[in-house]
Design a protein around this motif. Sequence first.
Motif, PDB file in Angstrom:
ATOM      1  N   PRO A 120      77.197  13.415 -48.023  1.00 37.56           N
ATOM      2  CA  PRO A 120      75.895  12.719 -48.104  1.00 37.56           C
ATOM      3  C   PRO A 120      75.145  12.967 -49.408  1.00 37.56           C
ATOM      4  CG  PRO A 120      76.186  13.649 -45.927  1.00 37.56           C
ATOM      5  CD  PRO A 120      77.332  14.163 -46.747  1.00 37.56           C
ATOM      6  N   ASP A 121      75.442  14.074 -50.097  1.00 38.18           N
ATOM      7  CA  ASP A 121      74.764  14.332 -51.372  1.00 38.18           C
ATOM      8  C   ASP A 121      75.450  13.661 -52.556  1.00 38.18           C
ATOM      9  OD1 ASP A 121      77.029  15.887 -51.666  1.00 38.18           O
ATOM     10  OD2 ASP A 121      75.969  17.810 -51.793  1.00 38.18           O
ATOM     11  N   GLY A 122      76.542  12.933 -52.297  1.00 35.25           N
ATOM     12  CA  GLY A 122      77.220  12.198 -53.352  1.00 35.25           C
ATOM     13  C   GLY A 122      78.390  12.911 -53.981  1.00 35.25           C
ATOM     14  N   LEU A 123      78.660  14.158 -53.590  1.00 32.33           N
ATOM     15  CA  LEU A 123      79.776  14.915 -54.151  1.00 32.33           C
ATOM     16  C   LEU A 123      81.075  14.631 -53.395  1.00 32.33           C
ATOM     17  CD1 LEU A 123      78.355  18.485 -54.921  1.00 32.33           C
ATOM     18  CD2 LEU A 123      79.434  16.929 -56.561  1.00 32.33           C
ATOM     19  N   ILE A 124      82.159  14.558 -54.143  1.00 34.56           N
ATOM     20  CA  ILE A 124      83.485  14.451 -53.556  1.00 34.56           C
ATOM     21  C   ILE A 124      84.007  15.862 -53.286  1.00 34.56           C
ATOM     22  CG2 ILE A 124      85.869  13.729 -53.965  1.00 34.56           C
ATOM     23  CD1 ILE A 124      83.963  11.391 -53.501  1.00 34.56           C
ATOM     24  N   THR A 149      73.918   7.400 -59.289  1.00 36.10           N
ATOM     25  CA  THR A 149      73.176   8.605 -58.898  1.00 36.10           C
ATOM     26  C   THR A 149      73.195   9.696 -59.960  1.00 36.10           C
ATOM     27  OG1 THR A 149      75.104   9.625 -57.855  1.00 36.10           O
ATOM     28  CG2 THR A 149      73.728   8.182 -56.474  1.00 36.10           C
ATOM     29  N   GLY A 150      74.140   9.620 -60.877  1.00 37.91           N
ATOM     30  CA  GLY A 150      74.283  10.665 -61.875  1.00 37.91           C
ATOM     31  C   GLY A 150      75.025  11.892 -61.391  1.00 37.91           C
ATOM     32  N   VAL A 151      75.444  11.914 -60.120  1.00 37.90           N
ATOM     33  CA  VAL A 151      76.096  13.100 -59.558  1.00 37.90           C
ATOM     34  C   VAL A 151      77.396  13.386 -60.326  1.00 37.90           C
ATOM     35  CG1 VAL A 151      77.240  14.061 -57.527  1.00 37.90           C
ATOM     36  CG2 VAL A 151      75.080  12.814 -57.281  1.00 37.90           C
ATOM     37  N   VAL A 152      77.529  14.633 -60.767  1.00 40.08           N
ATOM     38  CA  VAL A 152      78.699  15.061 -61.530  1.00 40.08           C
ATOM     39  C   VAL A 152      79.746  15.610 -60.565  1.00 40.08           C
ATOM     40  CG1 VAL A 152      79.542  16.617 -63.337  1.00 40.08           C
ATOM     41  CG2 VAL A 152      77.269  15.579 -63.541  1.00 40.08           C
ATOM     42  N   GLN A 153      80.939  15.062 -60.644  1.00 47.12           N
ATOM     43  CA  GLN A 153      81.985  15.425 -59.694  1.00 47.12           C
ATOM     44  C   GLN A 153      82.741  16.680 -60.133  1.00 47.12           C
ATOM     45  OE1 GLN A 153      82.015  14.077 -56.853  1.00 47.12           O
ATOM     46  NE2 GLN A 153      80.608  12.388 -57.351  1.00 47.12           N
ATOM     47  N   PRO A 154      83.334  17.416 -59.177  1.00 45.83           N
ATOM     48  CA  PRO A 154      84.064  18.658 -59.486  1.00 45.83           C
ATOM     49  C   PRO A 154      85.453  18.353 -60.045  1.00 45.83           C
ATOM     50  CG  PRO A 154      84.137  18.240 -57.139  1.00 45.83           C
ATOM     51  CD  PRO A 154      83.253  17.170 -57.720  1.00 45.83           C
ATOM     52  N   THR A 286      72.394  18.387 -56.241  1.00 46.28           N
ATOM     53  CA  THR A 286      73.737  18.429 -56.814  1.00 46.28           C
ATOM     54  C   THR A 286      73.636  18.472 -58.333  1.00 46.28           C
ATOM     55  OG1 THR A 286      73.877  16.022 -57.006  1.00 46.28           O
ATOM     56  CG2 THR A 286      74.639  17.008 -54.938  1.00 46.28           C
ATOM     57  N   PRO A 287      74.705  18.877 -59.020  1.00 51.53           N
ATOM     58  CA  PRO A 287      74.722  18.724 -60.488  1.00 51.53           C
ATOM     59  C   PRO A 287      74.660  17.235 -60.817  1.00 51.53           C
ATOM     60  CG  PRO A 287      76.527  20.126 -59.722  1.00 51.53           C
ATOM     61  CD  PRO A 287      75.950  19.478 -58.507  1.00 51.53           C
ATOM     62  N   SER A 293      68.198   9.477 -62.380  1.00 52.43           N
ATOM     63  CA  SER A 293      67.539   9.714 -61.101  1.00 52.43           C
ATOM     64  C   SER A 293      67.624   8.449 -60.265  1.00 52.43           C
ATOM     65  CB  SER A 293      66.073  10.098 -61.317  1.00 52.43           C
ATOM     66  OG  SER A 293      65.419  10.296 -60.076  1.00 52.43           O
ATOM     67  N   ASN A 294      67.998   8.600 -59.009  1.00 52.01           N
ATOM     68  CA  ASN A 294      68.070   7.469 -58.088  1.00 52.01           C
ATOM     69  C   ASN A 294      67.137   7.770 -56.923  1.00 52.01           C
ATOM     70  OD1 ASN A 294      69.121   5.689 -55.862  1.00 52.01           O
ATOM     71  ND2 ASN A 294      70.541   5.091 -57.486  1.00 52.01           N
ATOM     72  N   ILE A 295      66.080   6.977 -56.783  1.00 55.63           N
ATOM     73  CA  ILE A 295      64.994   7.279 -55.839  1.00 55.63           C
ATOM     74  C   ILE A 295      64.854   6.148 -54.838  1.00 55.63           C
ATOM     75  CG2 ILE A 295      62.515   7.757 -55.627  1.00 55.63           C
ATOM     76  CD1 ILE A 295      62.573   8.880 -58.450  1.00 55.63           C
ATOM     77  N   TRP A 296      64.721   6.515 -53.553  1.00 56.14           N
ATOM     78  CA  TRP A 296      64.463   5.495 -52.536  1.00 56.14           C
ATOM     79  C   TRP A 296      62.969   5.427 -52.219  1.00 56.14           C
ATOM     80  CZ3 TRP A 296      62.452   8.003 -48.303  1.00 56.14           C
ATOM     81  CH2 TRP A 296      62.884   9.298 -48.023  1.00 56.14           C
ATOM     82  N   PHE A 297      62.522   4.199 -51.939  1.00 60.69           N
ATOM     83  CA  PHE A 297      61.121   3.899 -51.621  1.00 60.69           C
ATOM     84  C   PHE A 297      61.112   3.153 -50.295  1.00 60.69           C
ATOM     85  CE2 PHE A 297      61.539   4.163 -56.187  1.00 60.69           C
ATOM     86  CZ  PHE A 297      60.397   4.818 -56.627  1.00 60.69           C
TER      87      PHE A 297
END
Length: 386
Positions: A120-124, A149-154, A286-287, A293-297
């Motif tokens: 759910p946080d976007g990480l694989i 999202t900018g999430v950096v994967q491992p 997450t890193p 930044s991805n923000i929900w409204f």
Amino acid sequence: MRRVYMDANATTPLLPEVVEAMRPYWMEHYGNASSIHQQGQRARTAVDQARETLAEFFGCHAAEVVFTSGGTEGDNTALFGLLHPGDHLITTSIEHSAVLAAADRLAHDGIATTKVDPRPDGLIDPMDVLRAIRPETRLISVMLANNETGVVQPVEEIGRIAAQTGVFFHIDAVQGAGKIPIDVNRIGCHVLTISGHKMYAPKGIGAMYVRKGTPLDPLMVGGSHERRRRAGTENVPAIVALGKAAELAMHSLETGAMHRLAGLRDRLENGILAQIPGTGVNGSGTPRAANTSNIWFDQLEGEALVIALDLKGLAVSGGSACHSGATEPSHVLMAMGLDKTRARASLRFSLLKTATEEDIDYALEVVPAAVGRLRELAPELAGTAG
């Protein structure tokens, strides 16, 4: 009206130093880099110098750098060039369409694909990648930083899994390049792709790292350019520009420019969340790439907010620029478990590395006002919908 651009993940402007570096190769040094006369050899020298810079940028040998037209060509080359009928591909459900659409086409050739979902946080989870491996698995393709999202994967952990199981490994580094230090040997990848226009070089130029000995069939065939790995006369001005952009990116990473940018990003997020109820950050904790930044409204349609902010001079995005105009919610956010309503209510703010405190001040002024106004209108619009 003041205009502030916060859609750097869609594209970036050319930096002045990049323009100046490429300028002579439009009209003065216009030779074909494959020609043996003086004009051609001057162009060849410029291409070779840019290749050396990209090799430093990737942490590889110059002979392992291949120039392309951009990220899509690079991603397509990695998949079409390594996979054959009967092979199995592992990728993720949050990849760019340059990978996902290529995988869909390869399915017609008998190449099966497993798409690993993120947490759910976007990480694989690398263990999910390991569990997906079959005897016929030939390639793992994972992005370095997610474009939405900018999430950096491992990727280093996944690279170790690929090495231990004898599987080729491709990295789509289009959104990570210039924001995250890249070391292809540490990652353990066989192929890595970048795009110039995401890192202050022109559109229409990109580069690939291809590890020596990797049996990558060329996507473009014809002449013997790029050591027969990518046919077509070299785009010398754009190659020079990409080399300069890579040089500037390495300097930015060395001088801590990304730390400054992350501070601005965090100030923007914290300000929005503090001023506007019913908001949250997709991928928080997450890193992440420093600029994204991805923000929900809640209680909003993201597209309406994009338009409202544009009218106030603030350029943001509802997600990937490659899907602008699409009516479906983001496949990335849906894969992370958001429902369609919240996925459609999410906006991406992606800062240029030239962003200022004043840019953040302006965003924190216009975003709350625009959200408040749209939420006031929402009940009225719902009442007239019938």
